[in-house]
Enzyme design. Structure first.
Site, PDB file in Angstrom:
ATOM      1  CG  ASN A   1      -0.195  -0.096   2.557  1.00 28.54           C
ATOM      2  OD1 ASN A   1       0.670  -0.847   2.782  1.00 28.54           O
ATOM      3  ND2 ASN A   1      -0.912   0.467   3.662  1.00 28.54           N
TER       4      ASN A   1
ATOM      5  CD  GLU B   1      -1.300  -4.920   6.153  1.00 26.22           C
ATOM      6  OE1 GLU B   1      -2.347  -4.497   6.240  1.00 26.22           O
ATOM      7  OE2 GLU B   1      -0.214  -4.300   6.623  1.00 26.22           O
TER       8      GLU B   1
ATOM      9  CG  HIS C   1      -1.905  -5.272  11.173  1.00 27.29           C
ATOM     10  ND1 HIS C   1      -3.338  -5.521  10.963  1.00 27.29           N
ATOM     11  CD2 HIS C   1      -1.416  -4.771  10.054  1.00 27.29           C
ATOM     12  CE1 HIS C   1      -3.510  -5.172   9.660  1.00 27.29           C
ATOM     13  NE2 HIS C   1      -2.394  -4.765   9.200  1.00 27.29           N
TER      14      HIS C   1
ATOM     15  CG  ASP D   1       1.033  -2.235  10.167  1.00 24.29           C
ATOM     16  OD1 ASP D   1       0.900  -2.433   8.885  1.00 24.29           O
ATOM     17  OD2 ASP D   1      -0.028  -1.796  10.471  1.00 24.29           O
TER      18      ASP D   1
END
Length: 355
Positions: free
Chosen positions: A11, A61, A154, A222
């Site tokens: 991302n 992710e 996470h 993260d």
């Protein structure tokens, strides 16, 4: 902080959803002092053929709800992506939140302060714990149907952790979900906005217990190094995420050295090295043994110091753990090469661990 391998999430700008985007990111990663991997992402416009033609560390992710980068996807696309990953023998990591269970009223009632003056707790009320548990259960069902190797990124609730464990999926917890809770929201303001958000102190304690007892497989950061200027917005507009790579192991070692600590050095080793290497197939990493990479960090457990954002090396210049105590390495090596001597960086050619 002693970290010798990092994995980059998709991302980013541009998002890593095609072979071309992967190549651009890999070229940048070639300047890394530490070893690295690159994850591929999923959007409506992704190019799976070219993406799976690259040496992905993992797919994910994969976002089941929007976070930084606005990469949340619908259920049908998630099903297709997981099936494709399984067919290419690529593990899937999932950001598990169900947006249908978010509480919009919590943001409507938030004050309009900015930065540390903002109502940071409103974000926790908005992205509910029930949203995580439901999404974990859904992801596990899809992975079971396709035979994919699933890792939940996470996790922030005991319910989410338990759902992953019961389904046979692996999961991770971040240092901020391990050590911080909604009790810290007032001090952090928008600096404490992350996805999933900080949880109640009882839930944080239950997550901590699952880290200590072995239910949780991995501690992962993260890491999202948004600058102070970027975080100085209201709770609706500030970017989500906090920095964490450099402080992860130092914080865990303080817990391991405490006389009343909940876990020891062996548990830290498993959480940050042995388990992630096993889960993601890094056959030469995660252990100190003949034939393994000499990825080593030397710590003096009697030499702790205060964590200050000004002393850290991320360009963002801040940390949610300002004023906490950490044990930092005296030196760090990657494949036998000293990359940090306690004062300065060395030279090294970080390698793609997925090749």
């Amino acid at each position: 902080g002693g970290v010798t391998t990092v994995v980059d999430q998709p991302n980013t700008d541009p998002p890593t959803v095609s072979g071309t985007a992967f190549d651009e990111k890999a070229a940048l990663a070639g300047e890394s002092l530490v070893d690295w991997g690159v994850n591929g992402g999923v959007t409506e416009s992704w190019d799976p053929d070219s993406l799976f033609d690259r040496p992905l560390f993992a797919l994910g992710e994969v976002f089941l709800a929007d976070s930084t980068g606005d990469m949340g996807i619908e259920a049908d696309l998630f099903d297709d992506a997981v099936e494709l990953a399984a067919g290419h023998d690529v593990p899937v990591t999932v950001h598990a939140e169900d947006a249908d269970l978010f509480d919009e009223a919590a943001l409507e009632n938030a004050d309009d302060g900015v930065g540390r003056a903002a109502d940071g707790d409103a974000w926790s009320a908005y992205r509910t714990p029930e949203a995580e548990a439901a999404a974990v259960e859904r992801a596990c069902e899809v992975a079971a149907d396709s035979g994919a190797d699933l890792h939940i990124a996470h996790t922030s609730t005991p319910e989410g952790i338990d759902a992953a464990a019961e389904a046979g999926a692996t999961c991770e917890v971040t240092p901020h979900h391990l050590f911080l809770s909604r009790l810290d929201a007032a001090d952090l303001g928008t600096h404490g906005r992350m996805n999933p958000p900080l949880r109640s102190e009882p839930r944080r304690g239950a997550v901590f217990e699952r880290v200590a007892d072995g239910t949780v497989d991995v501690i992962a950061t993260d890491h999202a190094p948004h600058t102070v200027e970027e975080k100085e917005e209201n709770i609706r507009d500030a970017p989500s995420g906090v920095p964490g790579v450099e402080t992860m192991v130092p914080l865990l070692l303080v817990e391991a050295t405490a006389t009343d600590g909940a876990f020891g050095f062996e548990r830290v080793r498993d959480l940050v090295a042995a388990n992630p290497a096993e889960i993601f197939g890094l056959d030469s990493k995660g252990r100190v043994a003949e034939g393994y990479d000499a990825d080593l960090a030397l710590y003096d457990i009697d030499d702790s110091r205060e964590i200050r954002g000004a002393d850290l090396h991320s360009n963002c210049g801040w940390t949610p753990f300002e004023g906490w105590t950490g044990i930092f390495p005296e030196w760090t090596t990657v494949r036998g090469t000293v990359v940090w001597d306690g004062e300065e960086f060395g030279e090294n050619d970080g390698q793609n661990v997925s090749l």
